[in-house]
Write a protein that holds these residues in place. Sequence first.
Motif, PDB file in Angstrom:
ATOM      1  N   LEU A  73     -18.767  -0.064  -6.239  1.00 17.96           N
ATOM      2  CA  LEU A  73     -17.909  -0.766  -5.584  1.00 17.96           C
ATOM      3  C   LEU A  73     -16.400  -0.016  -5.770  1.00 17.96           C
ATOM      4  O   LEU A  73     -16.311   0.480  -7.042  1.00 17.96           O
ATOM      5  N   LYS A  74     -15.582   0.159  -4.639  1.00 21.60           N
ATOM      6  CA  LYS A  74     -14.350   0.697  -4.860  1.00 21.60           C
ATOM      7  C   LYS A  74     -13.412  -0.537  -4.655  1.00 21.60           C
ATOM      8  O   LYS A  74     -12.225  -0.367  -5.144  1.00 21.60           O
ATOM      9  N   VAL A  75     -13.455  -1.392  -3.805  1.00 24.55           N
ATOM     10  CA  VAL A  75     -12.584  -2.705  -3.687  1.00 24.55           C
ATOM     11  C   VAL A  75     -13.517  -3.762  -4.008  1.00 24.55           C
ATOM     12  O   VAL A  75     -14.654  -4.179  -3.150  1.00 24.55           O
ATOM     13  N   SER A  87     -19.739  -2.313   3.442  1.00 21.29           N
ATOM     14  CA  SER A  87     -18.326  -3.217   3.592  1.00 21.29           C
ATOM     15  C   SER A  87     -18.934  -4.621   3.934  1.00 21.29           C
ATOM     16  O   SER A  87     -19.475  -5.009   4.804  1.00 21.29           O
ATOM     17  N   ASN A 142     -15.097  -8.615  -0.498  1.00 20.25           N
ATOM     18  CA  ASN A 142     -14.397  -9.447  -0.325  1.00 20.25           C
ATOM     19  C   ASN A 142     -14.523 -10.994  -0.191  1.00 20.25           C
ATOM     20  O   ASN A 142     -15.303 -11.311   0.995  1.00 20.25           O
ATOM     21  N   ARG A 148     -19.397  -0.840  -1.148  1.00 21.59           N
ATOM     22  CA  ARG A 148     -18.241  -0.137  -1.460  1.00 21.59           C
ATOM     23  C   ARG A 148     -16.975  -0.909  -1.465  1.00 21.59           C
ATOM     24  O   ARG A 148     -15.987  -1.061  -2.296  1.00 21.59           O
ATOM     25  N   TYR A 149     -17.186  -2.110  -0.526  1.00 23.53           N
ATOM     26  CA  TYR A 149     -15.993  -3.080  -0.386  1.00 23.53           C
ATOM     27  C   TYR A 149     -16.641  -4.457  -0.344  1.00 23.53           C
ATOM     28  O   TYR A 149     -17.705  -4.642   0.404  1.00 23.53           O
ATOM     29  N   ASN A 173     -16.756  -8.447   4.100  1.00 26.28           N
ATOM     30  CA  ASN A 173     -15.775  -9.279   4.245  1.00 26.28           C
ATOM     31  C   ASN A 173     -15.970 -10.570   4.681  1.00 26.28           C
ATOM     32  O   ASN A 173     -16.258 -10.973   5.836  1.00 26.28           O
ATOM     33  N   ASP A 189     -12.700  -8.120  -4.441  1.00 19.52           N
ATOM     34  CA  ASP A 189     -11.829  -9.011  -4.417  1.00 19.52           C
ATOM     35  C   ASP A 189     -12.100 -10.656  -4.340  1.00 19.52           C
ATOM     36  O   ASP A 189     -13.154 -11.005  -3.512  1.00 19.52           O
ATOM     37  N   GLU A 198      -9.405  -0.891  -6.406  1.00 21.11           N
ATOM     38  CA  GLU A 198      -8.824  -2.034  -6.211  1.00 21.11           C
ATOM     39  C   GLU A 198      -9.565  -3.290  -6.979  1.00 21.11           C
ATOM     40  O   GLU A 198     -10.574  -3.425  -6.355  1.00 21.11           O
TER      41      GLU A 198
END
Length: 564
Positions: A153-155, A104, A133, A130-131, A106, A157, A189
């Motif tokens: 990747l699941k999200v 992850s 942003n 996986r995330y 962010n 952005d 997403e």
Amino acid sequence: MKTLLDFFLFLIILCVSIIIIPVVHSKCIPDQQLSLLHFKKGLVFNASFSSKLISWNSSADCCSWVGVTCKANGCILGLDISNEFISGGIDNSSSLFQLQYLQSLNLAYNKLGNGFQLIPSAIGQLTSLRYLNLSHNYYSGQIPIEISHLTGLKVLDFSYNNFRLPESPLKLESPNLHMLVENLTELRELFLDEVQISAPGSVWCQAISSSLSNLRVLSLSNCSLSGPFHESLAKLQFTLSLIHLDYNNISAPVSPFFANFSNLTSLSLRDCGLHGTFPKEIFQLPSLQSIDLSHNPQLDGSLPEFPKNGSLEYLILEWTNFSGPLPNSIGNLKMLSAIFIHDCNFTGSIPISMTNLSQLIYLEMDGNKFEGSIPSFSRPMNLEVLGLDSNRLTGNINCTHWGNLTKLSSLSLRGNMLNGNIPTSLLSLPSLNFLDLYGNQFFGQFPEISNISSNFVKYLLLGSNNLEGPIPMSIFNFRRLTWLDLSSNNFSGSFPLDDLQQLRNLSDLRLSDNNLFLTHDATNFSYSYFPQFQFLMLASGKLTTFPNFLRNQSKLYRLDLSDN
């Protein structure tokens, strides 16, 4: 006795041991801690505004640093350094890309791109992600094709930057959405708001539906998409729960297949050039919580009968061509907190059932053709904004127990045919900031207000009514007033202009066209404490000398002293 004493000693020793012995946390792997310290050293940020990076130092285990998440074995799994005012320092050589176990990442709400930097292509090395942003970072240029290597990747952005889609390494095909997402089959997403996709419906709909069969959230606002919606999007009817496509040039009707999206919770198609008739069955989806169709002036439609215990919380239809009556069943939507249906063509009376919407906070129905009286909105105790401007409403407003609406900050009933007295309880509401009753048929006297809570009122617009009698001196208790309009009524008696110095924030005062006798002390040249007006309308006020306080006005835009 000794046995009992030994037992108690044992308990005491056990409790002390539990307190003294520290809890064992996962210990950060040394080379990963070193990578993070090198990563921090290369970043450009202001330590004074940091709440996370400031905790990163070699004296503490990196698994205890703010924004760092570790696995039990000390591997770094998550990194959240959003909102840290970082303005640069991440390129392909950054030690960030040595964190091979990172799942992850962010980095949102920083300034990493500074308006001209590209996303480092080395981000494709973080294959465990996986995330991801990177939103709101002032990045520009094209999205690197290496993003497609992050197949787990699941999200994703990338919203609110200045991105273009990636190009093929061989330059044999133009940039397209399919190239970006075709390998990201695990995505749940996808946020690409303001990424320049520039594709018709047959392209972007098929690119999404053919590769992202597990997609739940699709947000592609302001991406230069066009329509019409392609039927392939219906493949996602059992997975998609959020669809946000605002500010695209769809220029097409809304397809009926959206009514089959059984898990849809939020649909937003604001300002998309929609036309035709909106399928009313979409409103009846049991899972739907928010719908925004606003600023589509060619979109026709009407509201259906709503089922009991509906989930809808936000109904936003402003600046559309929706018409017809509001169904009485709108009262079934017990979760409604916001209704924005102003500047449409709704007709009929306002359903009494709406007064049972106890969660209602915003109710704006201006600019329609509603008729009849205003129901008593005293039960929605959380109501903050009530707007019913420019309709055809009649009757008085004494039926509402205004004293119950302690959170009401804005009430606008301008341009109707309402009459009767203005209730004292309305002007005494503790949170009232904006009151607009202009252009009605209210009569009687302006009530004296003794409740000091009225001090919060900034905008008081009562012009073009039939109010009479003297203007109460309690008006000078409204110390935060910035706009006062009492023009075109039948007010009489004297009004001391010199007392305006008590209203230091007043910038717009309109007293014209009454039967007032405006007075002031012509010998008083102490005008430095008067408010600075932008609009001052004192026509027909029986003035005989020029008010001295006008000599100190530096912001005046319009002054009317006619008929004096």
